[in-house]
Motif scaffolding. Structure first.
Motif, PDB file in Angstrom:
ATOM      1  N   ASN A  29       0.770  -1.275  -0.056  1.00  0.00           N
ATOM      2  CA  ASN A  29       0.096  -0.025   0.041  1.00  0.00           C
ATOM      3  C   ASN A  29       0.709   1.319  -0.054  1.00  0.00           C
ATOM      4  O   ASN A  29       1.777   1.493   0.947  1.00  0.00           O
ATOM      5  CB  ASN A  29      -0.729   0.257   1.278  1.00  0.00           C
ATOM      6  CG  ASN A  29      -1.897  -0.772   1.175  1.00  0.00           C
ATOM      7  OD1 ASN A  29      -2.424  -1.390   0.048  1.00  0.00           O
ATOM      8  ND2 ASN A  29      -2.748  -1.104   2.401  1.00  0.00           N
TER       9      ASN A  29
ATOM     10  N   LYS B  10      -4.995   9.489  -0.190  1.00  0.00           N
ATOM     11  CA  LYS B  10      -5.508   8.467  -0.853  1.00  0.00           C
ATOM     12  C   LYS B  10      -4.559   7.360  -0.858  1.00  0.00           C
ATOM     13  O   LYS B  10      -3.326   7.536  -0.920  1.00  0.00           O
ATOM     14  CB  LYS B  10      -5.878   8.477  -2.111  1.00  0.00           C
ATOM     15  CG  LYS B  10      -7.068   9.534  -2.667  1.00  0.00           C
ATOM     16  CD  LYS B  10      -7.533   9.745  -3.835  1.00  0.00           C
ATOM     17  CE  LYS B  10      -8.736  10.430  -4.032  1.00  0.00           C
ATOM     18  NZ  LYS B  10      -9.094  10.732  -5.582  1.00  0.00           N
ATOM     19  N   THR B  11      -4.896   5.945  -0.600  1.00  0.00           N
ATOM     20  CA  THR B  11      -4.149   4.776  -0.391  1.00  0.00           C
ATOM     21  C   THR B  11      -4.067   3.778  -1.623  1.00  0.00           C
ATOM     22  O   THR B  11      -5.539   3.680  -1.991  1.00  0.00           O
ATOM     23  CB  THR B  11      -4.304   4.055   0.954  1.00  0.00           C
ATOM     24  OG1 THR B  11      -3.897   5.119   1.961  1.00  0.00           O
ATOM     25  CG2 THR B  11      -3.406   2.964   1.021  1.00  0.00           C
ATOM     26  N   VAL B  12      -3.445   3.423  -2.387  1.00  0.00           N
ATOM     27  CA  VAL B  12      -3.448   2.528  -3.270  1.00  0.00           C
ATOM     28  C   VAL B  12      -2.751   1.370  -2.987  1.00  0.00           C
ATOM     29  O   VAL B  12      -1.509   1.237  -2.899  1.00  0.00           O
ATOM     30  CB  VAL B  12      -3.000   3.248  -4.580  1.00  0.00           C
ATOM     31  CG1 VAL B  12      -3.588   2.320  -5.678  1.00  0.00           C
ATOM     32  CG2 VAL B  12      -3.537   4.551  -4.938  1.00  0.00           C
ATOM     33  N   SER B  13      -3.477   0.063  -3.314  1.00  0.00           N
ATOM     34  CA  SER B  13      -2.777  -1.188  -3.312  1.00  0.00           C
ATOM     35  C   SER B  13      -2.074  -1.359  -4.745  1.00  0.00           C
ATOM     36  O   SER B  13      -2.920  -1.365  -5.540  1.00  0.00           O
ATOM     37  CB  SER B  13      -3.613  -2.274  -2.934  1.00  0.00           C
ATOM     38  OG  SER B  13      -3.222  -3.319  -3.144  1.00  0.00           O
TER      39      SER B  13
ATOM     40  N   ILE C  71      -3.483   8.465 -10.021  1.00  0.00           N
ATOM     41  CA  ILE C  71      -4.564   8.928  -8.686  1.00  0.00           C
ATOM     42  C   ILE C  71      -4.543  10.383  -8.602  1.00  0.00           C
ATOM     43  O   ILE C  71      -5.517  10.801  -7.873  1.00  0.00           O
ATOM     44  CB  ILE C  71      -3.962   8.207  -7.726  1.00  0.00           C
ATOM     45  CG1 ILE C  71      -4.925   8.274  -6.478  1.00  0.00           C
ATOM     46  CG2 ILE C  71      -2.777   8.764  -6.782  1.00  0.00           C
ATOM     47  CD1 ILE C  71      -6.135   7.108  -6.636  1.00  0.00           C
TER      48      ILE C  71
END
Lengths: 427, 94
Positions: B5, B13-16, B30
Motif C-alpha cells: 500500500n 488516498k491509499t492505493v494497493s 491517482i
C-alpha cells in the motif's frame, strides 16, 4: 497623469530607483517586447525587475535581467553601489529572463555568494555550463526560515516551489516589509513610472499573467499564499511589471480569489461535444441522461462549436469529470476539439476523471486520439471510449446511458472514496 | 504477486499496488500532487518526501543519488520516477 509627467520616469535615465530606505530597483525596461516565452502576448512590453538592498555589512542584489538588457541593469546597479560591496546575489527564480546577467555579474563581483533555493542548483548548472571560463561562485542553498544578514537588517527566505518553476522562492526584508516575490503578483506591463499608485488600472495584465503562468499551479499558489499572508508585506516587489505598494493586501486577496479551490458541492461532470449530423450530439444527451441517474452528480452539456474556450476552461477546472465527444473526419477528431484539448495545459486537470465518445462514418479514430490526449494530461479514464457508427440505435443509446452512468459512478462510488484503491481500478 | 500500500498524504488516498511498481505510475493515475519533468531520473522535478516506509522503497541508483545530491535533497527525499514500491509507505511532494 499628464504625458510630460508620465515621462519623468525610469525610462528617461539609467539610474536606480529607491523603493524603500536602502532598497533600490535596478531592473530594465523592455517596452518593445510583443511576445513572451512564445505563449504570452505582451502588447504593453514588460520589465525585468531586479533589486538591490544595502545593509551596514554590504549589499545584496536580488535577481538580474534578461541577457540583452544587462547593460541597463549594470548602469543602474553602478549608480548606487560598487561591485566590491556586493556580498550576496539572491536568485528567487533562475529562468533566463531573470538570470541572463548573472554570468557577467559573477565576473564583476567574484566575491559575492549566491543564494538560491535547494531546487535550483541543477538549473544553475544548466545556465552556467556553457559560460567560458565557467563561474564557480560560492553557493548557499536555502530553505524556508533561513536568512542572510546584511548587518542591521536581514533577508529571510521562503520556499515557494512551482510558482511557477521548481526553484521559485521569495525573499523578505522584514524591517521595511518588502517581499521580493519573483514572478508571483507579476505582470507584463512596461511603464517607467514603476509603482502601482502612479500607473493606475492594470488588473487585466495581472489576470492575464496569472492565467498563463500561475493557473496550472493553483495548488502551489495557495501554499505560497499561506506563507506570505501572515507576513503582511507592505511592498510586493515582483520580477515583472509594477512594484505594488498601494494596499498590497488587495493583490494577495486577488490571488487568493484566482487560485481558490472550486467550492465544495456535489461532484460535477461536464460533457463537451461537437456534432456534424447530430449523432454525436445525440450521444452526448444520452450520456448526460445516464450520468444524471447517479446520485448527487451534477451534469452539464456544452456544444463546443458555439461556446467560448475561456468559459469552457473555467467549467473544466471546476469539474470532477469531463467527457469529450467528436465525430471522426479524415481519421481525426475535429479542430475545435483539439483547440479545446490543447488549452487544457493552462489549467490543472491532473487526476480528474475523463472519457471520450463520438459517432463516425468510416473508422472512428477520434475517440482513441482524444483518449491518448486525456491520458497525456494525466487524467483518469475509468470507462473505455464509446464509438458508434453513424446513427445510434436504441441499444447504442442504452450503451451511452451506461457510459454516462459509469463515469458518474466513478465520482461517487469509485476512486475518491476513502477506501484503499487497487491500482487496476484507477486505469 | 505480493502487494503493497502506498499512501499519498497530500490527497489522502491509499492505493494497493503490485510490489515493484514505480511511484510515478501510481501518483499520475491517482492525481497526487507530485509534478514530473523528464521522467528519467535526470531533472529532479519529481522529488518527493518519504514520510513513512523509507526502507519499503528500492534503494536509489547511482544516477538517482547524484540527482538527489545536486538538488540538495535530505535523507527523506526520493525521486518518484525512480523509486519502486516494495512495501507499505506514505509520501508527499517534497
Amino acid at each position: 497623469m499628464a504625458a510630460a509627467d508620465a515621462m519623468t520616469d525610469a525610462a528617461r535615465h539609467r539610474e536606480a530607483v529607491a523603493i524603500a530606505p536602502g532598497v533600490h530597483w535596478i531592473g530594465a525596461l523592455d517596452p518593445a517586447l510583443r511576445t513572451f516565452d512564445i505563449i504570452l502576448r505582451t502588447e504593453q512590453g514588460t520589465t525585468y525587475n531586479a533589486y538591490l538592498v544595502r545593509g551596514r555589512d554590504g549589499v545584496a542584489v536580488i535577481d538580474t535581467v534578461k541577457a540583452e538588457f544587462a547593460e541597463e541593469f549594470f548602469a543602474r546597479l553602478e549608480s548606487v553601489a560598487d561591485y566590491g560591496e556586493i556580498r550576496a546575489i539572491v536568485l528567487n527564480h533562475l529562468e533566463p529572463d531573470h538570470s541572463g546577467a548573472l554570468p557577467e555579474l559573477l565576473r564583476r563581483a567574484p566575491q559575492a555568494t549566491l543564494y538560491i533555493s535547494a531546487r535550483a542548483p541543477a538549473i544553475l548548472n544548466g545556465l552556467l555550463k556553457s559560460v567560458v571560463p565557467r563561474p564557480k561562485p560560492p553557493l548557499v542553498t536555502v530553505k524556508t526560515g533561513d536568512s542572510l544578514s546584511l548587518g542591521e537588517r536581514k533577508l529571510r527566505f521562503l520556499l515557494t516551489p512551482f510558482v511557477h518553476w521548481p526553484d521559485t522562492q521569495c525573499t523578505y526584508l522584514a524591517d521595511e516589509g518588502v517581499l521580493f516575490c519573483g514572478d508571483l503578483f507579476g505582470c507584463h506591463l512596461c511603464d517607467g513610472r514603476l509603482f502601482d499608485d502612479r500607473i493606475g488600472e492594470f488588473w487585466p495584465a495581472i489576470d492575464y499573467y496569472y492565467a498563463h503562468i500561475m493557473r496550472p499551479f493553483a495548488h502551489q499558489v495557495r501554499e505560497a499564499l499561506a506563507e506570505i499572508l501572515p507576513l503582511e508585506p507592505r511592498v510586493l516587489a515582483p520580477t515583472h511589471g509594477p512594484i505594488l505598494r498601494e494596499r498590497p493586501r488587495r493583490y494577495l486577496e486577488h490571488y487568493q480569489a484566482l487560485a481558490r479551490r472550486p467550492a465544495n458541492g456535489p461532484p460535477r461532470l461536464a460533457i463537451f461535444y461537437i456534432s456534424a449530423y447530430g449523432n454525436t450530439a445525440q450521444m452526448a444527451e444520452a450520456i448526460a441522461a445516464g450520468a444524471g441517474e447517479a446520485d448527487g452528480v451534477q451534469v452539464s452539456t456544452h456544444d463546443i462549436e458555439t461556446g467560448e474556450t475561456a468559459a469552457f476552461l473555467d467549467l473544466i477546472e471546476g469539474a470532477d469529470a469531463v467527457a469529450f465527444g467528436s465525430p471522426t473526419i479524415n481519421g481525426d477528431a475535429v479542430k475545435p476539439v483539439w483547440d479545446l484539448l490543447s488549452s487544457l495545459a493552462t489549467i490543472d486537470v491532473k487526476g480528474k476523471r475523463a472519457g471520450a465518445f463520438g459517432s463516425y462514418g468510416w473508422s472512428g479514430e477520434a475517440i482513441w486520439l482524444i483518449e491518448e490526449r486525456l491520458r497525456g494530461l494525466k487524467m483518469q479514464l475509468p470507462v473505455p471510449g464509446l464509438r458508434i457508427k453513424l446513427i445510434p440505435s436504441t441499444e447504442e443509446i442504452a450503451a451511452c446511458h451506461a457510459f454516462g452512468r459509469q463515469l458518474a459512478d466513478s465520482l461517487v462510488g469509485g476512486p475518491g472514496s476513502a477506501r484503499t484503491l487497487d491500482l487496476a481500478e484507477i486505469g | 504477486m505480493p502487494k503493497a500500500n502506498i499512501t499519498f498524504d497530500d490527497i489522502g488516498k491509499t492505493v494497493s499496488v503490485p510490489a515493484g511498481t514505480r511511484v510515478i505510475e501510481v501518483s499520475e493515475r491517482i492525481g497526487a500532487g507530485i509534478l514530473y519533468g523528464c521522467r528519467e531520473g535526470d531533472c529532479g522535478t519529481c522529488m518527493m518526501q518519504v514520510l513513512e516506509g523509507r526502507d519499503n522503497l528500492t534503494e536509489p541508483s547511482v544516477l538517482e543519488e547524484k540527482v538527489l545530491r545536486e538538488n540538495m535533497a535530505n535523507g527523506h527525499d526520493r525521486l518518484a520516477c525512480q523509486a519502486q514500491i516494495i512495501g507499505d509507505c506514505r509520501i508527499r511532494p517534497a
